[in-house]
Design a protein around this motif. Structure first.
Motif, PDB file in Angstrom:
ATOM      1  N   ALA A 130      -7.515  -4.952   8.639  1.00 52.50           N
ATOM      2  CA  ALA A 130      -7.803  -6.372   8.812  1.00 52.50           C
ATOM      3  C   ALA A 130      -6.680  -7.068   9.585  1.00 52.50           C
ATOM      4  N   HIS A 131      -5.435  -6.738   9.264  1.00 52.13           N
ATOM      5  CA  HIS A 131      -4.295  -7.298   9.992  1.00 52.13           C
ATOM      6  C   HIS A 131      -4.394  -6.976  11.474  1.00 52.13           C
ATOM      7  N   ALA A 132      -4.884  -5.781  11.804  1.00 54.58           N
ATOM      8  CA  ALA A 132      -4.951  -5.354  13.202  1.00 54.58           C
ATOM      9  C   ALA A 132      -5.963  -6.175  14.002  1.00 54.58           C
ATOM     10  N   PHE A 133      -7.078  -6.573  13.377  1.00 46.24           N
ATOM     11  CA  PHE A 133      -8.108  -7.261  14.167  1.00 46.24           C
ATOM     12  C   PHE A 133      -8.172  -8.775  13.945  1.00 46.24           C
ATOM     13  N   LEU A 134      -7.558  -9.273  12.893  1.00 46.28           N
ATOM     14  CA  LEU A 134      -7.610 -10.720  12.660  1.00 46.28           C
ATOM     15  C   LEU A 134      -6.709 -11.460  13.658  1.00 46.28           C
ATOM     16  N   PRO A 135      -7.113 -12.664  14.089  1.00 44.52           N
ATOM     17  CA  PRO A 135      -6.309 -13.437  15.046  1.00 44.52           C
ATOM     18  C   PRO A 135      -5.195 -14.212  14.348  1.00 44.52           C
ATOM     19  N   ILE A 136      -4.238 -13.498  13.804  1.00 45.82           N
ATOM     20  CA  ILE A 136      -3.175 -14.110  13.012  1.00 45.82           C
ATOM     21  C   ILE A 136      -2.037 -14.543  13.925  1.00 45.82           C
ATOM     22  N   PRO A 137      -1.651 -15.823  13.899  1.00 49.63           N
ATOM     23  CA  PRO A 137      -0.512 -16.251  14.718  1.00 49.63           C
ATOM     24  C   PRO A 137       0.766 -15.515  14.304  1.00 49.63           C
ATOM     25  N   ASN A 138       1.590 -15.194  15.271  1.00 44.79           N
ATOM     26  CA  ASN A 138       2.915 -14.618  15.040  1.00 44.79           C
ATOM     27  C   ASN A 138       2.916 -13.204  14.481  1.00 44.79           C
ATOM     28  N   LYS A 139       1.758 -12.563  14.453  1.00 40.39           N
ATOM     29  CA  LYS A 139       1.756 -11.207  13.906  1.00 40.39           C
ATOM     30  C   LYS A 139       2.276 -10.216  14.955  1.00 40.39           C
ATOM     31  N   GLY A 140       2.865  -9.158  14.477  1.00 40.50           N
ATOM     32  CA  GLY A 140       3.280  -8.071  15.356  1.00 40.50           C
ATOM     33  C   GLY A 140       2.296  -6.928  15.245  1.00 40.50           C
ATOM     34  N   ASP A 141       2.784  -5.701  15.437  1.00 43.55           N
ATOM     35  CA  ASP A 141       1.885  -4.559  15.297  1.00 43.55           C
ATOM     36  C   ASP A 141       1.674  -4.245  13.819  1.00 43.55           C
ATOM     37  N   SER A 142       0.717  -3.377  13.560  1.00 46.24           N
ATOM     38  CA  SER A 142       0.326  -3.061  12.178  1.00 46.24           C
ATOM     39  C   SER A 142       1.060  -1.850  11.609  1.00 46.24           C
ATOM     40  N   ASP A 143       2.077  -1.354  12.315  1.00 46.97           N
ATOM     41  CA  ASP A 143       2.931  -0.253  11.866  1.00 46.97           C
ATOM     42  C   ASP A 143       2.120   0.980  11.487  1.00 46.97           C
ATOM     43  N   TRP A 144       1.333   1.450  12.454  1.00 49.10           N
ATOM     44  CA  TRP A 144       0.511   2.631  12.192  1.00 49.10           C
ATOM     45  C   TRP A 144       1.348   3.893  12.015  1.00 49.10           C
ATOM     46  N   GLY A 145       2.585   3.871  12.476  1.00 49.69           N
ATOM     47  CA  GLY A 145       3.452   5.026  12.278  1.00 49.69           C
ATOM     48  C   GLY A 145       3.782   5.268  10.813  1.00 49.69           C
ATOM     49  N   TYR A 146       3.705   4.219   9.996  1.00 48.93           N
ATOM     50  CA  TYR A 146       3.963   4.348   8.560  1.00 48.93           C
ATOM     51  C   TYR A 146       2.667   4.459   7.757  1.00 48.93           C
ATOM     52  N   ALA A 147       1.552   4.075   8.343  1.00 44.27           N
ATOM     53  CA  ALA A 147       0.311   3.883   7.593  1.00 44.27           C
ATOM     54  C   ALA A 147      -0.156   5.131   6.850  1.00 44.27           C
ATOM     55  N   TRP A 148       0.214   6.306   7.323  1.00 41.32           N
ATOM     56  CA  TRP A 148      -0.243   7.527   6.647  1.00 41.32           C
ATOM     57  C   TRP A 148       0.442   7.742   5.307  1.00 41.32           C
ATOM     58  N   VAL A 149       1.637   7.185   5.132  1.00 36.93           N
ATOM     59  CA  VAL A 149       2.387   7.415   3.889  1.00 36.93           C
ATOM     60  C   VAL A 149       1.642   6.863   2.666  1.00 36.93           C
ATOM     61  N   PRO A 150       1.190   5.578   2.687  1.00 35.87           N
ATOM     62  CA  PRO A 150       0.469   5.068   1.528  1.00 35.87           C
ATOM     63  C   PRO A 150      -0.975   5.554   1.417  1.00 35.87           C
ATOM     64  N   VAL A 151      -1.384   6.439   2.304  1.00 30.39           N
ATOM     65  CA  VAL A 151      -2.684   7.110   2.166  1.00 30.39           C
ATOM     66  C   VAL A 151      -2.478   8.505   1.593  1.00 30.39           C
ATOM     67  N   VAL A 152      -1.616   9.287   2.230  1.00 34.17           N
ATOM     68  CA  VAL A 152      -1.407  10.679   1.829  1.00 34.17           C
ATOM     69  C   VAL A 152      -0.654  10.767   0.501  1.00 34.17           C
ATOM     70  N   GLY A 153       0.394   9.944   0.334  1.00 33.08           N
ATOM     71  CA  GLY A 153       1.199  10.001  -0.885  1.00 33.08           C
ATOM     72  C   GLY A 153       0.384   9.782  -2.154  1.00 33.08           C
ATOM     73  N   PRO A 154      -0.412   8.706  -2.228  1.00 30.89           N
ATOM     74  CA  PRO A 154      -1.218   8.504  -3.427  1.00 30.89           C
ATOM     75  C   PRO A 154      -2.219   9.619  -3.708  1.00 30.89           C
ATOM     76  N   ILE A 155      -2.827  10.173  -2.674  1.00 33.13           N
ATOM     77  CA  ILE A 155      -3.782  11.254  -2.891  1.00 33.13           C
ATOM     78  C   ILE A 155      -3.076  12.479  -3.475  1.00 33.13           C
ATOM     79  N   ILE A 156      -1.904  12.826  -2.921  1.00 32.86           N
ATOM     80  CA  ILE A 156      -1.137  13.960  -3.463  1.00 32.86           C
ATOM     81  C   ILE A 156      -0.717  13.679  -4.904  1.00 32.86           C
ATOM     82  N   GLY A 157      -0.192  12.484  -5.148  1.00 33.61           N
ATOM     83  CA  GLY A 157       0.251  12.143  -6.494  1.00 33.61           C
ATOM     84  C   GLY A 157      -0.871  12.199  -7.506  1.00 33.61           C
ATOM     85  N   GLY A 158      -2.040  11.703  -7.119  1.00 36.64           N
ATOM     86  CA  GLY A 158      -3.180  11.737  -8.024  1.00 36.64           C
ATOM     87  C   GLY A 158      -3.635  13.157  -8.325  1.00 36.64           C
TER      88      GLY A 158
END
Length: 240
Positions: free
Chosen positions: A200-228
């Motif tokens: 949502a951050h990536a496509f919403l027209p939010i003033p002053n936003k930067g990039d959505s930090d896709w280089g980190y985005a895999w961590v909160p996806v992969v980490g929780p799945i492994i932990g679970g």
């Protein structure tokens, strides 16, 4: 649960939408400029997230299993608590709900985005980020946090709570994970909670936003799945 798959998916959409609306909402209130809650701090955020999970679970629990979290859904399927046929529909519902919840936060705080100049603060409303960026350590943090979440959820199922009290116990669990373990990465412990709002951050027209930090985005996806998964495997070998 004898409700249809469609009803269960609607439950996951509604519950996850509420979770993100109230959870990201408290982060917005604490972080965004000229909010009345600005500067309320980490305690307010962790309490808000704990309550957000509780309310989301209550709002959806009569329609679905109220997982509201892909890592939980995968873990419960692995443990045999739900059928694998529900995993993809549940995760799709959770992602849809998370994106809708993030859009509602954007609308709720509409005037405040323009007042907030720091792009990292804006991204932090929607998605998690590490206090110290070290992807290996960050991944381990998410694994440990979600391990604690899923293991506790599985053990909750072995106890007899009063009717309707389980979501409160889960909310307290989220609160203590945030207070005790959340200082490293912001405790996503939920792929949908992080990835949906990040989209949502990536496509919403939010003033002053930067990039959505896709280089980190895999961590909160992969980490929780492994932990679970690790929590579930441990639970399954315990004597019961």
């Amino acid at each position: 649960m004898d409700t249809s798959t469609a009803t269960q998916v609607i439950g996951e959409i509604i519950g996850t939408m509420i979770l993100v609306l109230l959870g990201d909402g408290v982060v917005a209130g604490v972080s965004l400029r000229k909010s009345k809650a600005e500067g309320a701090g980490w305690i307010a955020i962790t309490m808000g997230w704990g309550a957000a999970v509780t309310i989301g679970a209550y709002a959806s629990g009569y329609m679905s299993f109220a997982h509201l979290n892909p890592a939980v859904t995968i873990s419960m399927a692995l443990a045999g608590n739900i059928g694998w046929d529900l995993v993809v529909p549940y995760i799709l519902g959770q992602m849809i709900g998370a994106i809708i919840g993030a859009i509602l936060v954007y609308i709720q705080y509409y005037p405040h985005w323009k007042e907030t100049k720091d792009s990292a603060t804006i991204l932090g409303v929607f998605a998690t980020g590490p206090a110290i960026r070290s992807l290996g350590a960050n991944l381990v943090s998410e694994i440990i946090g979600t391990f604690m979440l899923v293991f506790a959820l599985l053990t909750f199922g072995m106890n007899k709570f009063g009717q309707g009290l389980n979501p409160i116990a889960v909310g307290l669990l989220i609160l203590v994970i945030g207070l005790s373990l959340g200082g490293t990465t912001g405790y996503a412990i939920n792929p949908a909670r992080d990835l949906g709002p990040r989209i949502a951050h990536a496509f919403l027209p939010i003033p002053n936003k930067g990039d959505s930090d896709w280089g980190y985005a895999w961590v909160p996806v992969v980490g929780p799945i492994i932990g679970g998964i690790l929590a579930t495997l441990l639970f399954m070998i315990l004597p019961i």
